[in-house]
Every structure is written in C-alpha cells, then in structure tokens.
Design an enzyme around this catalytic site. Sequence first.
Site, PDB file in Angstrom:
ATOM      1  N   LYS A 133       0.851  -1.188   0.000  1.00  0.00           N
ATOM      2  CA  LYS A 133       0.000   0.000   0.000  1.00  0.00           C
ATOM      3  C   LYS A 133       0.885   1.236   0.000  1.00  0.00           C
ATOM      4  O   LYS A 133       1.630   1.479   0.953  1.00  0.00           O
ATOM      5  CB  LYS A 133      -0.899  -0.023   1.229  1.00  0.00           C
ATOM      6  N   LYS A 191      -1.949  -1.524  -4.013  1.00  0.00           N
ATOM      7  CA  LYS A 191      -2.858  -0.383  -3.950  1.00  0.00           C
ATOM      8  C   LYS A 191      -2.087   0.914  -3.941  1.00  0.00           C
ATOM      9  O   LYS A 191      -1.129   0.992  -3.168  1.00  0.00           O
ATOM     10  CB  LYS A 191      -3.659  -0.533  -2.669  1.00  0.00           C
TER      11      LYS A 191
END
Length: 331
Positions: A199, A252
């Site tokens: 992330k 992400k």
Amino acid sequence: MTAEPGPSSVRLRRLRRTPRLREWVAETRLSARQLVLPIFVRPGRGPPIAVESMPGVDRLSVDDAAVLASRAVDDGIGAVLLFGLPRRKDPAGRDALAPDGAVPRAIRAIKDARPEAVVATDVCLCAYTSHGHCGILREGQVDNDATLPRLARMAAVHARAGADVVAPSAMMDHQVAALRSTLDREGFERTAILAYAAKFASAFYGPFREAAESAPSEGDRRGYQLDRRNGREALREIAEDLGEGADIAMVKPALPYLDVLARARARFDAPLAAYQVSGEYAMIKAAAARGWIDEPTAVAESLAAIHRAGADLIVTYFAREWAAGEREETQ
Ligand code: PBG
C-alpha cells in the site's frame, strides 16, 4: 531455415476484424465474480449521505448497506468490502473494537439477508481515531506494536460477526501475524486475511478520506505507507505478509503501480488483488462528467489493464457499473 511464415505474411489485424473474432482470441477475461464492491457503513438511521468527491458513492445506514450488498450479489459481484464510520472518534479509535459498531452490525445484516455473500471488512483505525492516523500515537508517531493488538481485536470482532475475510490496511509491520494468531486463538481459523500488503502513500486516496472522514489532522501517512519510488520494497512487503499467513495480497493503488502488480504476479502464486482507489474512480468520473472521456470504455479499459497486469481480484467502486455492462454485452 524456419518453416514459419515470413514477416510479410503476418497480419495481426486478421483476428481483430469482428467482435466475435476479438472475443474468441481474447487473452484475458474479467468476470464480475472477480470484483469487490467497497461499501461505506455509518452509524444511525436515515438516508444515504453522498460523498461529493465520489459521485454515485454514499455513506449508508446498516440497513441500506445490506440492501446494496444484496444487489451486488444479484449482479454477480464476487464480494463486498465494508468500511465503517464510528459513533465517536477518540485518540485510541475505541469504536473500531465495539461489537455493536456499524461494521459488525452490517456484517450480520448482510449475512441474514444473503448467507452466501462473501463479506470482507477493512481493518484499520484511521476512520475511528480523532487524529486520523492508522494507529495509536505516541509522541506524535504511530506506535506500531501498540497498534497491533487493537487491529487484531477489531478483526476478531468482525470475524465473530460473520466476516469471511478481514483486510488489514494500516501498514503496520507484523499486522498479518497479529491478526492470524488472535483469530486462530479465538476459533476463527477459517477467517481469511486479505492483506493490503503493498500500500503506497498516495494522493489518490483523497476522495476516500472524505468518504471515511479519515484525513489525518496532522502529518501524513508516509511514515508507514510505501514510498512511490520503491518497487522492490513492495515485493518484500508482499513476501512478508504471505509469510505471516496472508491468504491474498493486495497492491494499492492499481493503475500507477501496475509494474508492481506484474512483478508480484511473476513471483508469487498466491491470489493477488488490486485496489482501484477513490482517486482513480474520481478521475474517470470527473472527466466523463465533462464529456472528456467515455466512462464505460475508460472503466473497462482500466479494469482490463489491472487484470492483465496480474490481479485475480479487483476492488473497485465501479463494480456494479462494470457488471451491468458485462450483462449487456453477453445478451
Ligand atoms: C485505510 C484505507 C485507505 C483506503 C483504504 N483503506 C485510506 C488511507 O490509507 O488513507 C483508500 C481507499 C481509496 O482511496 O479508495 N487505511
């Protein structure tokens, strides 16, 4: 000499001539079953509250969240991912751990309505803390190890309410291990973990922070989320999370990090997910609203790219829209 036809006889356009030919030789086929619809659940009753920067996305009461989840099931969408808003925020994010919070209630409501629905939940404190950081603060810094038991407790509360999958997104070191050991100890060894493993600290989370009311009041998340310049480090994060017992690893945001996704696909055999985040959604929506791009095509193209790069599963706010387009095409 090779028996292959020479370059002059190769005509790659032959198989692009008609829709049927193109469909026949398509290398990848995305299905609604692979999509995950995020749902924002808020405490209290009343009508949906729109998220301004995400047209078509609302903060929903528990009952409305169950209705939307049920529609997603009808649409053939693979799973829903729940994000909660608290009744009140405090420095420790206590409402995140409450068994009667919006998320546990929504899990039960969805499972009552549709027992077959695959329900995943986001496990992070940022929407619940008054300072908006993903963990407990000590001397202005997020305290990694003090945060772990709270994330684990939050996950256990979701598992007890019936979540099939918990998705830790706080980017704390060892968060997967912390969740796994607590879940196993409390009898939830069947609850799966979808780790937000890679992330990145990203400007593309901006609209989400309006939806989840989770913008940090001071500082930013670069102290714990990945640096945009680092692909190898992202692979180390994924390896670490899979080693700690994650069942699915996620990258992400999606489009700006397709290289990471492709490298992860080549290296790992575990299911991979990608999150087309709020800013990716908002960009397409905003440009389409001005007539600058064609929305359905832009959505289909971005999801095909994410799938082609290696994602088995895609979290996207466009899930229902894409599924509707898929139904149309196959009729
Ligand atoms: C919580 C979390 C975030 C997103 C998912 N889980 C935001 C953040 O880290 O600020 C972003 C999702 C999106 O932008 O759609 N930590």
